[in-house]
Design a protein around this motif. Structure first.
Motif, PDB file in Angstrom:
ATOM      1  N   ARG A  92       0.886  -1.180  -0.053  1.00 49.11           N
ATOM      2  CA  ARG A  92       0.029  -0.181  -0.069  1.00 49.11           C
ATOM      3  C   ARG A  92       0.939   1.385   0.156  1.00 49.11           C
ATOM      4  O   ARG A  92       0.553   2.336  -0.754  1.00 49.11           O
ATOM      5  CB  ARG A  92      -0.948  -0.036   1.138  1.00 49.11           C
ATOM      6  N   THR A  93       1.888   1.497   0.916  1.00 45.86           N
ATOM      7  CA  THR A  93       2.732   2.527   0.959  1.00 45.86           C
ATOM      8  C   THR A  93       3.535   2.649  -0.457  1.00 45.86           C
ATOM      9  O   THR A  93       3.472   3.842  -0.906  1.00 45.86           O
ATOM     10  CB  THR A  93       3.851   2.365   1.968  1.00 45.86           C
ATOM     11  N   LEU A  94       3.938   1.708  -1.014  1.00 45.69           N
ATOM     12  CA  LEU A  94       4.651   1.875  -2.274  1.00 45.69           C
ATOM     13  C   LEU A  94       3.666   1.999  -3.354  1.00 45.69           C
ATOM     14  O   LEU A  94       3.883   3.074  -4.117  1.00 45.69           O
ATOM     15  CB  LEU A  94       5.177   0.443  -2.654  1.00 45.69           C
TER      16      LEU A  94
ATOM     17  N   ILE B 297       4.558   3.334  -7.084  1.00 47.23           N
ATOM     18  CA  ILE B 297       5.222   1.997  -7.327  1.00 47.23           C
ATOM     19  C   ILE B 297       4.187   0.741  -7.144  1.00 47.23           C
ATOM     20  O   ILE B 297       3.828   0.757  -6.070  1.00 47.23           O
ATOM     21  CB  ILE B 297       6.444   2.004  -6.524  1.00 47.23           C
ATOM     22  N   GLU B 298       3.875   0.419  -8.272  1.00 48.96           N
ATOM     23  CA  GLU B 298       2.984  -0.742  -8.191  1.00 48.96           C
ATOM     24  C   GLU B 298       3.862  -2.014  -7.795  1.00 48.96           C
ATOM     25  O   GLU B 298       4.846  -2.309  -8.791  1.00 48.96           O
ATOM     26  CB  GLU B 298       2.136  -0.858  -9.346  1.00 48.96           C
ATOM     27  N   VAL B 299       3.504  -2.794  -6.820  1.00 52.98           N
ATOM     28  CA  VAL B 299       4.372  -4.104  -6.612  1.00 52.98           C
ATOM     29  C   VAL B 299       3.295  -5.111  -6.000  1.00 52.98           C
ATOM     30  O   VAL B 299       2.221  -4.850  -5.323  1.00 52.98           O
ATOM     31  CB  VAL B 299       5.364  -4.024  -5.626  1.00 52.98           C
TER      32      VAL B 299
ATOM     33  N   VAL C 289       6.832  -9.160  -2.855  1.00 54.01           N
ATOM     34  CA  VAL C 289       7.423  -8.676  -1.530  1.00 54.01           C
ATOM     35  C   VAL C 289       7.691  -9.974  -0.565  1.00 54.01           C
ATOM     36  O   VAL C 289       8.683  -9.977   0.006  1.00 54.01           O
ATOM     37  CB  VAL C 289       6.412  -7.874  -0.674  1.00 54.01           C
ATOM     38  N   SER C 290       6.817 -10.745  -0.641  1.00 53.92           N
ATOM     39  CA  SER C 290       7.040 -12.298   0.117  1.00 53.92           C
ATOM     40  C   SER C 290       8.261 -12.918  -0.566  1.00 53.92           C
ATOM     41  O   SER C 290       9.020 -13.290   0.436  1.00 53.92           O
ATOM     42  CB  SER C 290       5.783 -12.917   0.161  1.00 53.92           C
TER      43      SER C 290
END
Length: 229
Positions: free
Chosen positions: A175-177, A182-184, A189-190
């Motif tokens: 959410r922060t990115l 910045i879409e991730v 991330v995991s």
């Protein structure tokens, strides 16, 4: 600047050692009034926050349960279990717990915790291992073991939880990115957290190995002096 008066109230309250809940409530109400909110609005915000976070208070149920178990000898039984084993070391116990805790966190299993596991089980078992090997554990060594036991919980939980794709930390990062443009994907991330978790576990293994060496050096010297060597 006056809107920061709530911070001052909390600081003064904690320094004077007033009731924590009362201090926080007063700080929240005063901050709201200074910020132009009415009393009803402030109470509505507080009530809404309580309802949204009510599940967080469920951990309080574990406190009396753990207290009853300790009252009837949980810690003593854990120490006796360790002393009955032929070969066991403090660092090895903490390494095993770190591994189990990290795997559980990676699978999002609610296993472990300072209150539920460290104080009543892990720390007494780690201390019992030292007593089995060296006969006596002083207050300084006991504090060292307590610290390393807490570290085992922190390392396992902190670095293992983001391996789970739906963990709160992972969703927060996504959410922060996203807000920064910045879409991730959560899976990315995991996946990035896996090598970090492995490195953290290797670090814990080395740390606990050095702990065994440190305890052996300290307690062996004490034991030799007691025997007049």
């Amino acid at each position: 600047m006056i809107k920061l008066i709530g911070v001052l109230i909390i600081l003064v309250g904690f320094i004077k050692k007033y009731n924590t809940i009362a201090v926080v409530l007063v700080a929240g109400i005063v901050t709201g009034l200074v910020g132009g909110l009415g009393l009803i609005e402030i109470l509505d915000i507080m009530g809404g926050a309580f309802v949204r976070g009510r599940n967080m208070s469920l951990f309080l149920i574990t406190l009396p349960t753990i207290g009853i178990l300790e009252r009837y000898g949980l810690r003593e039984r854990a120490v006796e279990l360790i002393r009955s084993m032929k070969s066991v070391k403090t660092g090895k116990i903490l390494t095993i717990y770190t591994f189990v805790r990290e795997v559980a966190a990676a699978l999002s299993l609610r296993l472990g915790g300072h209150v539920q596991f460290i104080r009543p089980l892990v720390q007494p078992m780690a201390q019992g291992a030292a007593q089995k090997n060296f006969g006596h554990v002083g207050e300084e060594e006991e504090d060292i073991i307590k610290g390393y036991s807490a570290a085992a919980e922190n390392i396992g939980n902190f670095f293992g939880q983001n391996v789970f794709v739906a963990a709160g930390g992972v969703l927060l990062i996504v959410r922060t990115l996203g807000e920064l443009g910045i879409e991730v994907a959560p899976f990315s991330v995991s996946k990035a957290a896996i090598p970090i978790a492995i490195i953290a576990f290797v670090y814990a293994v080395i740390q606990n190995y050095l702990l065994d060496k440190r305890l052996e050096k300290r307690l062996r010297t004490v034991a030799d002096k007691a025997e007049g060597r």
